[in-house]
Structure formats: C-alpha cells, structure tokens
Enzyme design. Structure first.
Site, PDB file in Angstrom:
ATOM      1  CD  GLU A  56      -2.274   1.343   2.865  1.00 35.77           C
ATOM      2  OE1 GLU A  56      -2.492   2.469   3.348  1.00 35.77           O
ATOM      3  OE2 GLU A  56      -2.542   0.284   3.470  1.00 35.77           O
ATOM      4  CG  HIS A  76       0.255  -0.170   8.949  1.00 36.98           C
ATOM      5  ND1 HIS A  76      -0.132   1.094   8.601  1.00 36.98           N
ATOM      6  CD2 HIS A  76      -0.576  -1.010   8.272  1.00 36.98           C
ATOM      7  CE1 HIS A  76      -1.156   1.032   7.760  1.00 36.98           C
ATOM      8  NE2 HIS A  76      -1.439  -0.230   7.539  1.00 36.98           N
ATOM      9  CD  GLU A 119      -4.753  -1.332   9.203  1.00 32.00           C
ATOM     10  OE1 GLU A 119      -5.792  -0.678   9.121  1.00 32.00           O
ATOM     11  OE2 GLU A 119      -3.921  -1.422   8.264  1.00 32.00           O
TER      12      GLU A 119
END
Length: 142
Positions: A56, A76, A119
């Site tokens: 991402e 993360h 996460e």
C-alpha cells in the site's frame, strides 16, 4: 487463532513517481482509495497473479515534509483476524498494549517489541461495537 497477511504500507512523497518505479518491477495497481476528509490517497500494487500480497502506498495530499529523511516511509504491517475483540483480548492478556483499540469493531493497532506498527483488521464485516473496546482511548501512537 487464524491470521492472514494483508499488506505492508509505505508513505510516499510523490505517488506517481513511486508507482512508476514499482511498475518497472512488474507491480500493477490492484486497488485505489481516496479520502477527501483525510486528504490522502491509498494505492495498492502487487505483482501479476499475486493480488493477495500488495504494498500500500499512502500519499498525503498536503505533502509530508519529513519524507524521505525521517524514516516515516514504512507505515505498518496488516493482518486480517476472524474476531478482532478476541485477538486484542488475547494480546492484552499477554502484556501487549493496544495502541488503537477496535472501537469500531473493525480496526486496531499494536506495536511489536521492536516498535513496528501492526494493524489488525476484522475479516468480513465489522463486529458490532462492544465494551470495553468502544470506550477505550488510544495509548501512545501507532
């Protein structure tokens, strides 16, 4: 307690340049999300045939003057869990601080002993809000 790897997030200063670089490596855009309220764009890219292993890219519309020198590139790790409340309780019972509790029944953040942000995302639909999570505040940062 099943766990599924979801993605790794990196912050980028120039989304188009970043995407062009990863396209040279053979990654393709698989998903894009824009948040007007948060003023950011998320672009997920993965190798051909590996949509389940994306990176991402997070691009803040107003810029991020700390990039690239402040080590904020890495954001993360993300994992999907079958029951976010049970997972967070298990972690807490074993001494892990829940930095961002799953107040929404969908998302939580914790940190590894090495300070890596992780996460946790509820697989499928969010669970109904429940205590003690719904009223629990944040601890530290993630």
């Amino acid at each position: 307690m099943p766990l599924k790897y979801l993605h790794t997030m990196v912050r980028v200063k120039d989304l188009e340049k970043s995407m062009a670089f990863y396209e040279l490596l053979g990654l393709k855009e698989t998903r894009r999300s824009e948040s007007e309220a948060g003023r950011f764009t998320l672009v997920f890219m993965a190798p051909e045939g590996q949509k389940d292993c994306p990176v991402e890219r997070t691009s803040h519309w107003d810029g991020d003057d700390g990039l690239p020198s402040d080590s904020r590139h890495f954001g993360h790790l993300a994992y999907g869990v079958d029951n976010i409340y049970e997972t967070c309780q298990h972690l807490m019972d074993n001494g892990v601080t829940i930095n961002r509790p799953p107040r929404d029944g969908r998302m939580a953040f914790v940190r590894s002993p090495d300070n890596v942000s992780v996460e946790l995302l509820q697989n499928g639909e969010a669970l109904p809000p429940a205590e003690p999570w719904a009223s629990m505040g944040n601890t530290g940062h993630w």
